[in-house]
Design an enzyme around this catalytic site. Structure first.
Site, PDB file in Angstrom:
ATOM      1  N   LYS A  13       0.840  -0.815  -0.010  1.00  0.00           N
ATOM      2  CA  LYS A  13       0.139  -0.297  -0.066  1.00  0.00           C
ATOM      3  C   LYS A  13       0.832   0.766   0.223  1.00  0.00           C
ATOM      4  CE  LYS A  13      -2.425  -1.088   3.563  1.00  0.00           C
ATOM      5  NZ  LYS A  13      -1.475  -1.324   4.633  1.00  0.00           N
ATOM      6  N   ARG A  87     -10.639   0.660   7.893  1.00  0.00           N
ATOM      7  CA  ARG A  87     -10.157  -0.960   7.968  1.00  0.00           C
ATOM      8  C   ARG A  87     -11.254  -2.066   8.576  1.00  0.00           C
ATOM      9  NH1 ARG A  87      -4.560   0.411   7.776  1.00  0.00           N
ATOM     10  NH2 ARG A  87      -2.897  -1.243   9.433  1.00  0.00           N
ATOM     11  N   ARG A 126      11.368  -5.645   4.912  1.00  0.00           N
ATOM     12  CA  ARG A 126      11.202  -3.766   5.198  1.00  0.00           C
ATOM     13  C   ARG A 126      11.684  -2.909   5.893  1.00  0.00           C
ATOM     14  NH1 ARG A 126       4.800  -2.399   4.656  1.00  0.00           N
ATOM     15  NH2 ARG A 126       4.862  -2.726   6.956  1.00  0.00           N
ATOM     16  N   ARG A 161      10.188  -0.770  11.526  1.00  0.00           N
ATOM     17  CA  ARG A 161       8.692  -0.631  12.525  1.00  0.00           C
ATOM     18  C   ARG A 161       9.177  -1.756  12.800  1.00  0.00           C
ATOM     19  NH1 ARG A 161       3.474   0.141   8.377  1.00  0.00           N
ATOM     20  NH2 ARG A 161       2.954  -0.413   9.769  1.00  0.00           N
ATOM     21  N   ARG A 172      -1.966  -8.629  12.742  1.00  0.00           N
ATOM     22  CA  ARG A 172      -1.978  -7.908  11.879  1.00  0.00           C
ATOM     23  C   ARG A 172      -2.905  -8.585  10.793  1.00  0.00           C
ATOM     24  NH1 ARG A 172       3.152  -5.249  10.348  1.00  0.00           N
ATOM     25  NH2 ARG A 172       2.184  -3.320   9.135  1.00  0.00           N
TER      26      ARG A 172
HETATM   27  P1  AMP Z   1      -0.283   0.559   8.836  1.00  0.00           P
HETATM   28  O1  AMP Z   1       0.421   1.315   8.472  1.00  0.00           O
HETATM   29  O2  AMP Z   1      -1.552   0.842   7.391  1.00  0.00           O
HETATM   30  O3  AMP Z   1      -0.033  -1.301   8.667  1.00  0.00           O
HETATM   31  O4  AMP Z   1      -0.895   0.183  10.139  1.00  0.00           O
HETATM   32  C1  AMP Z   1       0.246  -0.279  10.876  1.00  0.00           C
HETATM   33  C2  AMP Z   1      -0.838   0.010  12.321  1.00  0.00           C
HETATM   34  O5  AMP Z   1      -2.249   0.970  12.555  1.00  0.00           O
HETATM   35  C3  AMP Z   1      -1.925  -1.207  11.888  1.00  0.00           C
HETATM   36  O6  AMP Z   1      -1.945  -2.516  12.360  1.00  0.00           O
HETATM   37  C4  AMP Z   1      -3.185  -0.057  13.105  1.00  0.00           C
HETATM   38  O7  AMP Z   1      -2.639  -0.576  14.643  1.00  0.00           O
HETATM   39  C5  AMP Z   1      -2.989   0.911  12.652  1.00  0.00           C
HETATM   40  N1  AMP Z   1      -3.950   1.427  12.235  1.00  0.00           N
HETATM   41  C6  AMP Z   1      -3.535   2.361  10.818  1.00  0.00           C
HETATM   42  N2  AMP Z   1      -5.178   2.413   9.934  1.00  0.00           N
HETATM   43  C7  AMP Z   1      -5.758   1.912  11.199  1.00  0.00           C
HETATM   44  C8  AMP Z   1      -7.140   2.729  11.255  1.00  0.00           C
HETATM   45  N3  AMP Z   1      -7.666   2.324   9.888  1.00  0.00           N
HETATM   46  N4  AMP Z   1      -7.816   1.650  12.121  1.00  0.00           N
HETATM   47  C9  AMP Z   1      -7.594   1.503  12.898  1.00  0.00           C
HETATM   48  N5  AMP Z   1      -6.302   0.669  13.214  1.00  0.00           N
HETATM   49  C10 AMP Z   1      -5.400   1.479  12.128  1.00  0.00           C
END
Ligand code: AMP
Length: 219
Positions: A13, A87, A126, A161, A172
């Site tokens: 993404k 999400r 990553r 990360r 996740r």
């Molecule tokens: P990402 O960078 O999109 O992989 O998101 C990393 C983490 O942020 C996820 O594992 C969730 O804990 C949190 N997160 C990101 N976006 C959302 C969302 N829209 N709703 C809830 N948690 C989120």
């Protein structure tokens, strides 16, 4: 034009968002990036977010809606790219309500599909740039930085990360199956969903996305 990137963790993404943002002048909302920014603060809120992210579960919708509201306020009448949001169905309905109020709508929901075993391999490799956010992967030849641990774009240091490990990945991924994957059906019914086979090179995936966008001529 408004786009959503929907995908399991490490499907690309962020990488595709960087490319789309530049080519189509989109304003990019990564809820994950905003949460990581909050998590880097030493206050109670920052610590709470850091803990949630490391565990790999979703953050509450209330917190996400606050981030979204700020973003929408700062980006009125712009073309938007949502990366990692929505999400779950509740978040999707909230977004729809906000767009409707502005007489705006979604144009594309791109579902980036990659098998779980490949995602697992990607996640441990990553690396992100501390300075500019550019993304690399030391397990994929074409995505390695030219100099180890240094960003090709700005010379910043690369970091891993804290949730990019196998244990957080499993949670996740479960969260994705449990809550986020319901959006596939949801957007399919609205005829907004495009399936993208995303286990190819970033250039090939981007080419496919660009062709769809340009064919629909919404620009
Ligand atoms: P990402 O960078 O999109 O992989 O998101 C990393 C983490 O942020 C996820 O594992 C969730 O804990 C949190 N997160 C990101 N976006 C959302 C969302 N829209 N709703 C809830 N948690 C989120």
């Amino acid at each position: 034009m408004n786009i959503i990137l929907l995908a399991p963790p490490a499907a690309g993404k962020g990488t595709q968002a960087e490319l789309l943002e530049k080519k189509y002048h989109l304003h990019h909302l990564s809820t994950g990036d905003l949460l990581r920014k909050s998590a880097s603060r030493e206050d109670d809120f920052g610590k709470k977010i850091k803990n949630i992210l490391e565990n790999g579960v979703l953050v509450s919708d209330e917190i996400i809606f606050q981030l979204l509201d700020n973003f929408m306020e700062e980006n009125k009448n712009k073309n938007l790219l949502f990366d990692g949001f929505p999400r779950n169905i509740h978040q999707a309905k909230h977004l729809e309500k906000i767009l409707n109020k502005k007489n705006d709508k979604l144009n594309f929901v791109f579902l980036l599909e990659v098998e779980k075993e490949i995602l697992k391999k990607r996640i441990t490799g990553r690396r992100c740039c501390k300075q500019c956010g550019s993304l690399y992967n030391i397990n994929i030849e074409s995505l390695k930085p030219k100099i180890e641990s240094i960003c090709d774009q700005c010379g910043g240091n690369l970091f891993q990360r804290s949730d990019d490990n196998e244990q957080s990945f499993e949670t996740r991924y479960e969260e994705y199956l449990d809550k986020t994957s319901a959006l596939i059906d949801y957007y399919q019914k609205k005829q907004l969903l495009y399936h993208i086979q995303a286990d190819k090179s970033k250039e090939d995936v981007f080419q496919e996305l660009s062709e769809i966008i340009e064919k629909e001529r919404v620009l």
